[in-house]
Motif scaffolding. Structure first.
Motif, short mmCIF file in Angstrom:
data_model
loop_
_atom_site.label_atom_id
_atom_site.label_comp_id
_atom_site.label_asym_id
_atom_site.label_seq_id
_atom_site.Cartn_x
_atom_site.Cartn_y
_atom_site.Cartn_z
N GLU A 110 0.82 -1.21 0.00
CA GLU A 110 0.00 0.00 0.00
C GLU A 110 0.85 1.26 0.00
OE1 GLU A 110 -2.71 -0.09 3.23
OE2 GLU A 110 -3.96 -1.70 2.39
N HIS A 111 2.05 1.21 0.56
CA HIS A 111 2.87 2.41 0.66
C HIS A 111 3.95 2.48 -0.43
CE1 HIS A 111 4.69 -0.71 3.20
NE2 HIS A 111 5.85 -0.18 2.90
N VAL A 112 3.80 1.71 -1.51
CA VAL A 112 4.72 1.85 -2.63
C VAL A 112 4.49 3.23 -3.27
CG1 VAL A 112 3.12 0.78 -4.27
CG2 VAL A 112 5.57 0.82 -4.78
N GLN A 113 5.58 3.91 -3.61
CA GLN A 113 5.47 5.21 -4.25
C GLN A 113 5.30 4.99 -5.76
OE1 GLN A 113 7.87 8.52 -2.84
NE2 GLN A 113 8.92 7.12 -1.44
N ALA A 114 4.17 5.39 -6.30
CA ALA A 114 3.83 5.07 -7.68
C ALA A 114 3.58 6.34 -8.49
CB ALA A 114 2.60 4.18 -7.72
N TYR A 115 4.15 6.36 -9.71
CA TYR A 115 4.02 7.52 -10.60
C TYR A 115 3.86 7.03 -12.03
CZ TYR A 115 6.23 9.63 -6.52
OH TYR A 115 6.54 10.00 -5.23
N HIS A 116 3.02 7.74 -12.79
CA HIS A 116 2.89 7.43 -14.22
C HIS A 116 3.18 8.69 -15.03
CE1 HIS A 116 1.64 5.63 -17.96
NE2 HIS A 116 0.93 6.71 -18.21
N LEU A 117 4.00 8.55 -16.07
CA LEU A 117 4.32 9.65 -16.97
C LEU A 117 3.63 9.42 -18.30
CD1 LEU A 117 8.18 9.79 -16.30
CD2 LEU A 117 6.37 11.08 -15.15
N GLY A 118 2.99 10.43 -18.84
CA GLY A 118 2.29 10.28 -20.11
C GLY A 118 2.43 11.51 -20.98
N GLY A 119 2.14 11.35 -22.27
CA GLY A 119 2.09 12.47 -23.20
C GLY A 119 3.44 13.06 -23.57
N MET A 120 4.52 12.30 -23.43
CA MET A 120 5.85 12.85 -23.68
C MET A 120 6.53 12.25 -24.91
SD MET A 120 7.29 13.32 -19.81
CE MET A 120 6.41 14.40 -18.67
N GLY A 121 5.80 11.48 -25.69
CA GLY A 121 6.36 10.96 -26.92
C GLY A 121 7.56 10.06 -26.70
N CYS A 122 8.45 10.07 -27.69
CA CYS A 122 9.61 9.18 -27.64
C CYS A 122 10.62 9.59 -26.58
CB CYS A 122 10.28 9.14 -29.01
SG CYS A 122 9.25 8.41 -30.31
N ALA A 123 10.44 10.75 -25.97
CA ALA A 123 11.37 11.21 -24.93
C ALA A 123 11.06 10.60 -23.57
CB ALA A 123 11.33 12.73 -24.83
N PHE A 124 9.95 9.83 -23.45
CA PHE A 124 9.54 9.43 -22.10
C PHE A 124 10.54 8.51 -21.42
CE2 PHE A 124 6.38 6.32 -24.28
CZ PHE A 124 7.31 5.28 -24.32
N GLY A 125 11.36 7.78 -22.19
CA GLY A 125 12.36 6.93 -21.57
C GLY A 125 13.40 7.73 -20.82
N VAL A 126 13.90 8.79 -21.46
CA VAL A 126 14.89 9.66 -20.83
C VAL A 126 14.27 10.42 -19.67
CG1 VAL A 126 16.46 11.60 -21.20
CG2 VAL A 126 16.15 9.90 -22.99
N VAL A 127 13.05 10.91 -19.86
CA VAL A 127 12.37 11.63 -18.78
C VAL A 127 12.17 10.72 -17.57
CG1 VAL A 127 10.24 12.80 -18.12
CG2 VAL A 127 11.20 13.17 -20.39
N GLY A 128 11.74 9.48 -17.83
CA GLY A 128 11.53 8.53 -16.74
C GLY A 128 12.81 8.19 -16.01
N LEU A 129 13.90 8.05 -16.77
CA LEU A 129 15.20 7.74 -16.16
C LEU A 129 15.68 8.89 -15.28
CD1 LEU A 129 17.02 5.29 -16.19
CD2 LEU A 129 18.32 6.35 -18.04
N ASN A 130 15.42 10.11 -15.71
CA ASN A 130 15.72 11.27 -14.87
C ASN A 130 14.97 11.20 -13.55
OD1 ASN A 130 17.37 13.81 -15.89
ND2 ASN A 130 16.47 12.87 -17.69
N MET A 131 13.69 10.82 -13.64
CA MET A 131 12.87 10.74 -12.44
C MET A 131 13.36 9.63 -11.52
SD MET A 131 8.73 10.51 -12.15
CE MET A 131 7.93 10.68 -10.55
N VAL A 132 13.74 8.49 -12.09
CA VAL A 132 14.29 7.40 -11.29
C VAL A 132 15.52 7.86 -10.54
CG1 VAL A 132 15.40 5.15 -11.38
CG2 VAL A 132 13.37 5.58 -12.77
N ARG A 133 16.42 8.52 -11.24
CA ARG A 133 17.64 9.02 -10.60
C ARG A 133 17.33 9.95 -9.45
NH1 ARG A 133 20.50 13.48 -13.95
NH2 ARG A 133 18.52 14.40 -13.25
#
Length: 210
Positions: A110-133
């Protein structure tokens, strides 16, 4: 005649467009039996594309379920071990989110921190990796599950623009799931180390934005 060609012919009667679509499909290497595309837009399984939200969700469950199960199996982790969950898909952005869908499918804590990224096209992999870091910097030692995919059911285009019609022959069904952590105990088990992550956003430029 493949259903896409028939659909376009019925919609607009433009033989030029039908010939164009036929040409890109033949050149793309799409197989009527082996190409990994959803059944709802597979020409041999449906008379016309079904791109409603239910079919998109079915594809999402299939892709996310498979890649997450595989990465958990390979790492020996259980879904309950995940501290941070980040998912991203550009076009298909339902409510509840894909992150919530994953939590429900795998019965995460229940306390897992969960996030979804959308609408960012082919850049979402890099954007997501930034967020992970950034998340791991803020929460050192935690385990992050990062899942990336494009749901092609929602991305299917049936309009009149030739440059957009090409995209129907470019993409296939699939996704990727990775476990990332900065816990020193995982160093000997890790396959890769993230050393640099640089993102440049050109959205302030009108030319880039359009």
């Amino acid at each position: 005649m493949p259903w896409l060609l028939l659909l376009l012919l019925l919609q607009c009667g433009q033989q030029e467009k039908v010939d164009f679509v036929s040409k890109i499909f033949l050149a793309s290497g799409i197989s009527t039996t082996r190409t990994a595309i959803p059944a709802c837009i597979q020409p041999t399984l449906t008379e016309e594309p079904k791109i409603d939200i239910n079919n998109a969700q079915a594809e999402c469950k299939m892709v996310y379920g498979q890649v997450i199960s595989e990465v958990l199996r390979k790492t020996g982790l259980a879904a309950a071990d995940i501290d941070i969950l980040i998912t991203n898909t550009s076009i298909y952005c339902p409510t509840p989110s894909i992150a919530s869908l994953v939590i429900n499918m795998f019965k995460m804590r229940e306390h897992v921190q969960a996030y979804h990224l959308g609408g960012m096209g082919c850049a979402f992999g890099v954007v997501g990796l930034n967020m992970v870091r950034d998340m791991l910097k803020a929460h050192p030692g935690k385990i992050c599950l990062f899942v990336s995919s494009e749901i092609i059911t929602s991305a299917f285009y049936g309009g009149h623009r030739k440059e957009a019609l090409v995209t129907n022959a470019l993409f296939r069904m699939g996704g990727t799931a990775s476990i990332l952590t900065n816990n020193p105990a995982w160093r000997c088990r890790s396959k890769y180390q993230l050393q640099h992550c640089l993102r440049v956003h050109t959205g302030a430029s009108d030319r880039a934005f359009k």
